[in-house]
Scaffold this active site. Structure first.
Site, PDB file in Angstrom:
ATOM      1  N   ASP A 117      44.295  33.002   5.274  1.00  0.00           N
ATOM      2  CA  ASP A 117      42.860  32.795   5.036  1.00  0.00           C
ATOM      3  C   ASP A 117      42.690  31.814   3.885  1.00  0.00           C
ATOM      4  OD1 ASP A 117      41.694  34.393   2.431  1.00  0.00           O
ATOM      5  OD2 ASP A 117      43.506  35.348   3.190  1.00  0.00           O
TER       6      ASP A 117
ATOM      7  N   GLU B  80      54.670  42.173   8.507  1.00  0.00           N
ATOM      8  CA  GLU B  80      55.183  41.098   7.663  1.00  0.00           C
ATOM      9  C   GLU B  80      56.709  41.120   7.519  1.00  0.00           C
ATOM     10  OE1 GLU B  80      51.436  40.414   4.653  1.00  0.00           O
ATOM     11  OE2 GLU B  80      52.656  42.227   4.377  1.00  0.00           O
TER      12      GLU B  80
END
Length: 217
Positions: A183, A11
């Site tokens: 998600d 990330e």
């Protein structure tokens, strides 16, 4: 100095690739950090802030040791608002905790830095701005997703942003969290994360790196 944090190494890669020159490599509370320049800005990158407790702990230690002007948190998150889709970039304008008995009039929310919000929009004007809700739980059911959205009106959910925002607010440090949806917070969440994480995770930190190349903060 600007501190950029994330949960996982992937990330923060978008910013790490632009960290030139690297001035220092070190370790803080057993987490690796790298200090260098992005554009004309002195930047410190660190990852390993997992969950609200670790995120708050690390935020305070980073503030105490490096006294940054800005702290920016990057990474991935799950969608709570049904309008959000995989790949959406969300910048938190307010941060709340969804797992402490949320009550609109009694639970504090913490506001993002106006400067950072404006600079991010300047770089990526498809950014979605709204509330980020944080809690120490993995959301993978429609019922839980709907409950959190009803109580918080959040765009996305994660396990860290609100805790860091709270610490920054207490210390007078300007904060912003930039996340990408990997998600949809449903039963298929684990499959979606496995499919999307590596591909999408670096994008928020890459946007921040581009912002720092263009703007002196």
């Amino acid at each position: 100095m600007i501190v950029i944090t994330s949960v996982l190494r992937e990330e923060i890669l978008g910013a790490f690739r632009e960290l030139l020159p690297v001035l220092e490599n070190g370790e803080i509370l057993k987490r690796p950090y790298m200090r260098g320049l992005i554009g004309a800005n002195e930047v410190l990158l660190v990852y390993g802030l997992i969950g609200k407790v670790e995120s708050a702990m690390m935020a305070q230690v980073l503030i105490d040791k490096f006294n940054p002007k800005y702290l920016i948190h990057c990474g991935s998150a799950g969608a709570i608002n049904e309008k959000r889709k995989i790949g959406d970039i969300v910048c938190g304008t307010k941060y709340v905790e969804h797992d402490i008995g949320f009550r609109e009039k009694t639970v504090s929310s913490f506001k993002a830095s106006d400067v950072l919000v404006e600079r991010i929009y300047d770089i990526y004007n498809d950014t979605i701005f709204g509330i980020i809700a944080s809690g120490d739980s993995f959301i993978n059911s429609k019922e839980e997703k709907e409950r959190i959205y009803k109580e918080t009106q959040a765009e996305i959910v994660d396990m860290d942003s609100a805790a860091i925002a709270k610490v920054c607010a207490e210390n007078g440090i300007e904060f912003c969290s930039l996340k990408i949806v990997v998600d949809k917070g449903l039963e298929s969440s684990e499959i979606e994360i496995k499919s999307n994480f590596k591909r999408l995770a670096p994008f928020p930190s890459a946007i921040i790196a581009e912002m720092l190349q263009k703007h002196l903060l």
